[in-house]
Design a protein around this motif. Structure first.
Motif, mmCIF file in Angstrom:
data_model
loop_
_atom_site.group_PDB
_atom_site.id
_atom_site.type_symbol
_atom_site.label_atom_id
_atom_site.label_comp_id
_atom_site.label_asym_id
_atom_site.label_seq_id
_atom_site.Cartn_x
_atom_site.Cartn_y
_atom_site.Cartn_z
ATOM 1 N N LYS A 120 21.840 -2.277 -6.678
ATOM 2 C CA LYS A 120 21.949 -1.250 -7.711
ATOM 3 C C LYS A 120 20.594 -0.626 -8.049
ATOM 4 N N ALA A 121 19.527 -1.268 -7.620
ATOM 5 C CA ALA A 121 18.196 -0.911 -8.103
ATOM 6 C C ALA A 121 17.560 0.214 -7.292
ATOM 7 N N ASP A 122 16.835 1.097 -7.993
ATOM 8 C CA ASP A 122 15.966 2.061 -7.314
ATOM 9 C C ASP A 122 14.800 1.284 -6.711
ATOM 10 N N ASP A 123 14.642 1.358 -5.404
ATOM 11 C CA ASP A 123 13.596 0.578 -4.729
ATOM 12 C C ASP A 123 13.071 1.334 -3.510
ATOM 13 N N PRO A 124 12.549 2.556 -3.706
ATOM 14 C CA PRO A 124 12.134 3.360 -2.549
ATOM 15 C C PRO A 124 10.980 2.756 -1.755
ATOM 16 N N SER A 125 10.133 1.969 -2.402
ATOM 17 C CA SER A 125 9.005 1.361 -1.685
ATOM 18 C C SER A 125 9.400 0.083 -0.963
ATOM 19 N N GLY A 126 10.623 -0.415 -1.224
ATOM 20 C CA GLY A 126 11.051 -1.680 -0.635
ATOM 21 C C GLY A 126 10.423 -2.891 -1.280
ATOM 22 N N LEU A 127 9.737 -2.679 -2.402
ATOM 23 C CA LEU A 127 8.990 -3.768 -3.032
ATOM 24 C C LEU A 127 9.884 -4.925 -3.451
ATOM 25 N N PHE A 128 10.993 -4.614 -4.119
ATOM 26 C CA PHE A 128 11.823 -5.694 -4.641
ATOM 27 C C PHE A 128 12.494 -6.458 -3.509
ATOM 28 N N HIS A 162 7.998 -12.470 7.272
ATOM 29 C CA HIS A 162 8.244 -11.422 8.277
ATOM 30 C C HIS A 162 9.160 -10.345 7.694
ATOM 31 N N LYS A 163 10.240 -10.769 7.062
ATOM 32 C CA LYS A 163 11.163 -9.807 6.464
ATOM 33 C C LYS A 163 10.483 -9.053 5.313
ATOM 34 N N ALA A 164 9.634 -9.752 4.585
ATOM 35 C CA ALA A 164 8.930 -9.109 3.474
ATOM 36 C C ALA A 164 8.097 -7.934 3.974
ATOM 37 N N LEU A 165 7.313 -8.163 5.023
ATOM 38 C CA LEU A 165 6.467 -7.087 5.552
ATOM 39 C C LEU A 165 7.303 -5.963 6.151
ATOM 40 N N ALA A 166 8.384 -6.332 6.805
ATOM 41 C CA ALA A 166 9.234 -5.315 7.435
ATOM 42 C C ALA A 166 9.951 -4.451 6.390
ATOM 43 N N SER A 167 10.117 -4.965 5.193
ATOM 44 C CA SER A 167 10.861 -4.246 4.145
ATOM 45 C C SER A 167 10.002 -3.230 3.397
ATOM 46 N N LEU A 168 8.672 -3.375 3.496
ATOM 47 C CA LEU A 168 7.790 -2.534 2.695
ATOM 48 C C LEU A 168 7.635 -1.142 3.289
#
Length: 528
Positions: free
Chosen positions: A376-384, A396-402
């Motif tokens: 539901k969250a606005d997360d355009p940077s992929g930070l959350f 690995h997933k953290a870096l790929a999500s940013l």
């Protein structure tokens, strides 16, 4: 004598516990723009339908209209209803601008009847009330007496009102030298022609302005209800013209500065007085949003925001509006915000509210709850998404999500912290250092990049960890966490004397840091 005097430990605790202690930074959203929304700290609640007395300038009139619309009883408005000239001018006829005139009205109603020579002036064969709006035309003495009686009667209802709202307007006032009484408005030109030596312009000092308001508070306390509450505000509406030989902007700034300081002192002196920051809200908002074309009157939208916030903050209503929730998002700490937003899942369809809840959940280690509402969250940077992955042990997933860094400066540190943390977990120290430099470029005064790098690198290289902790300590040597962690690294390197010097005067620590501090001090005292 200082207004407030506290010890250093109390001051540091306040700084850490106050989410609104730091000035908002540019970026969206924030508490400063486009409409400034200072955090509110009400000390009482309004009871539905109760009587509220309003005194002062324009803001008091705005409060009246909104409160009346919500079912509260406003005695000040009753003084207008029976007089057609009052009705034609509007509720502004009751405006009181200076602290002396506010005191005068309360004094005449509650302590001592006014004398006609103090209030009435003969003009053009008729009479005027020197303390009322100059738009009111001269009238026969019977009419002028009736108007004054209506106003006195309205003010005599103060003892029946639990809540009194007072708005302070200006410190540029006129003195009637014949009576020693300050007028509410400048004397009419006709009055100056008739008695050119009777009236004098005076610019109130802080002591004078505070003295009159203090006397008014004492009258309210003496004659009012035992549970009386006063809300002070300072009107943001500027002085439109000055009689002083200086720029009106200077004259206005002086008036508002004096009255704001007066309000602060009176709030500290009387435990039944609150301060509502309407002045800060309007004057710190973007000018194009806050002010009408005349640059004098506040736009209806900004007035509405302030009145709605005031009424809701002091209301006994349990449900919070979406606007209030958004205000709180800007000013509350994660722990409190998480508990608060958890009560309002119906607002999670708004992406910004959902994002605030997800981030509060992340930062309070409620990772499953964060993951539950992430969609539901606005997360355009992929930070959350990235932060949840990192907390779940998947760098690995953290870096790929940013994606690109967020535009909201409040999230900058978190974004680079996740980037650093993921790279450090993967042993990519060079990449982590790149993230550190990007972070410090955006936030040059932040100690956290260096502390975080020191924490990770010390696990594999104590000397490298020491280097980063030294940088962090140079920026924030008074922070207990930095000092204790730095001392732990120094102890591991055998530098006992320096570790001891660092920890001798540490104060204001949390229980968990207290335990770590005691371990450090115990290790320092061990022989050899």
């Amino acid at each position: 004598m200082p207004l407030i005097d506290v010890d250093s430990e109390t001051a540091l605790t306040s700084l850490k516990g106050n989410a609104a202690a730091m000035w908002p930074r540019r970026g969206e959203p924030n508490r400063l723009s486009p409409i400034a929304r200072p955090r509110l700290n009400p000390n009482f609640v309004l009871e539905p339908g109760e009587k509220i007395f309003t005194i002062g300038s324009c803001f008091a009139r705005n409060v009246e209209r909104e409160l009346a619309a919500q079912g509260f009883v406003l005695p000040a408005l009753d003084a207008i209803a029976a007089d057609e000239d009052f009705a034609a001018v509007g509720s502004g006829v009751l405006n009181n601008y200076g602290t002396p005139s506010i005191y005068n009205e309360i004094h005449w109603a509650l302590e001592q009847d006014y004398e006609e020579r103090e209030t009435f002036f003969p003009l053009a064969g008729k009479w005027v009330d020197m303390h009322l709006h100059t738009h009111l035309r001269p009238k026969p003495i019977e009419v002028v007496r009736a108007r004054r009686a209506a106003i006195v009667e309205a003010y005599r209802q103060i003892p029946e009102c639990r809540v009194v709202v007072i708005t302070l307007g200006l410190a540029e006032v006129w003195l009637d030298t014949e009576t020693g009484i300050y007028l509410n408005t400048p004397p009419r030109r006709g009055m100056l022609r008739e008695a050119p030596d009777r009236f004098r312009l005076q610019i109130l000092s802080f002591e004078e302005a505070a003295g009159y308001l203090r006397k008014a508070m004492e009258l309210i306390r003496r004659h009012g209800r035992e549970d009386v509450r006063v809300v002070l505000t300072v009107s943001p509406v500027p002085l439109t013209a000055t009689y002083r030989p200086i720029d009106v902007m200077e004259a206005n700034c002086y008036s508002k500065a004096v009255l704001r300081v007066v309000a602060e002192h009176i709030r500290s002196e009387f435990d039944f007085v609150d301060y509502y920051p309407s002045f800060e809200s309007v004057t710190l908002s973007e000018r194009s949003v806050a002010w009408q074309e005349d640059e004098v009157h506040v736009t209806p939208d900004v007035v509405a925001v302030n009145i709605d916030r005031m009424v809701e903050a002091y209301s006994s209503r349990k449900e919070l509006s979406l606007d209030t929730i958004r205000d709180l998002i800007q000013s509350e700490r994660p722990q409190k915000l998480f508990k608060l937003l958890a009560k309002y899942p119906e607002y999670f369809d708004h992406g910004d509210v959902a994002a605030a809840y997800v981030n509060a959940a992340i930062r309070t280690n409620n990772v499953d709850e964060a993951a539950k509402w992430l969609h539901k969250a606005d997360d355009p940077s992929g930070l959350f998404t990235a932060h949840i992955a990192l907390l779940n042990g998947d760098p690995h997933k953290a870096l790929a999500s940013l994606n690109e860094p967020p535009g909201d400066n409040r999230l900058t540190g978190q974004y680079y912290g996740v980037t650093m943390g993921a790279n450090l977990q993967l042993g990519k120290f060079a990449e982590a250092e790149k993230a550190l430099h990007a972070w410090t470029k955006r936030s040059p005064k932040s100690h956290e990049p260096y502390r975080m790098m020191g924490e990770y690198t010390a696990k594999v290289d104590l000397e490298a960890g020491r280097k980063w902790y030294a940088r962090a300590y140079d920026i924030a040597e008074n922070l207990p966490r930095i000092t204790i962690e730095y001392a732990e690294v120094l102890l591991a390197l055998g530098e006992v004397v320096k570790a001891k010097a660092l920890t001798e005067n540490v104060k204001g620590v949390t229980p968990s840091m207290e335990r770590r501090l005691e371990k450090v001090r115990s290790a320092i005292e061990l022989p050899g």
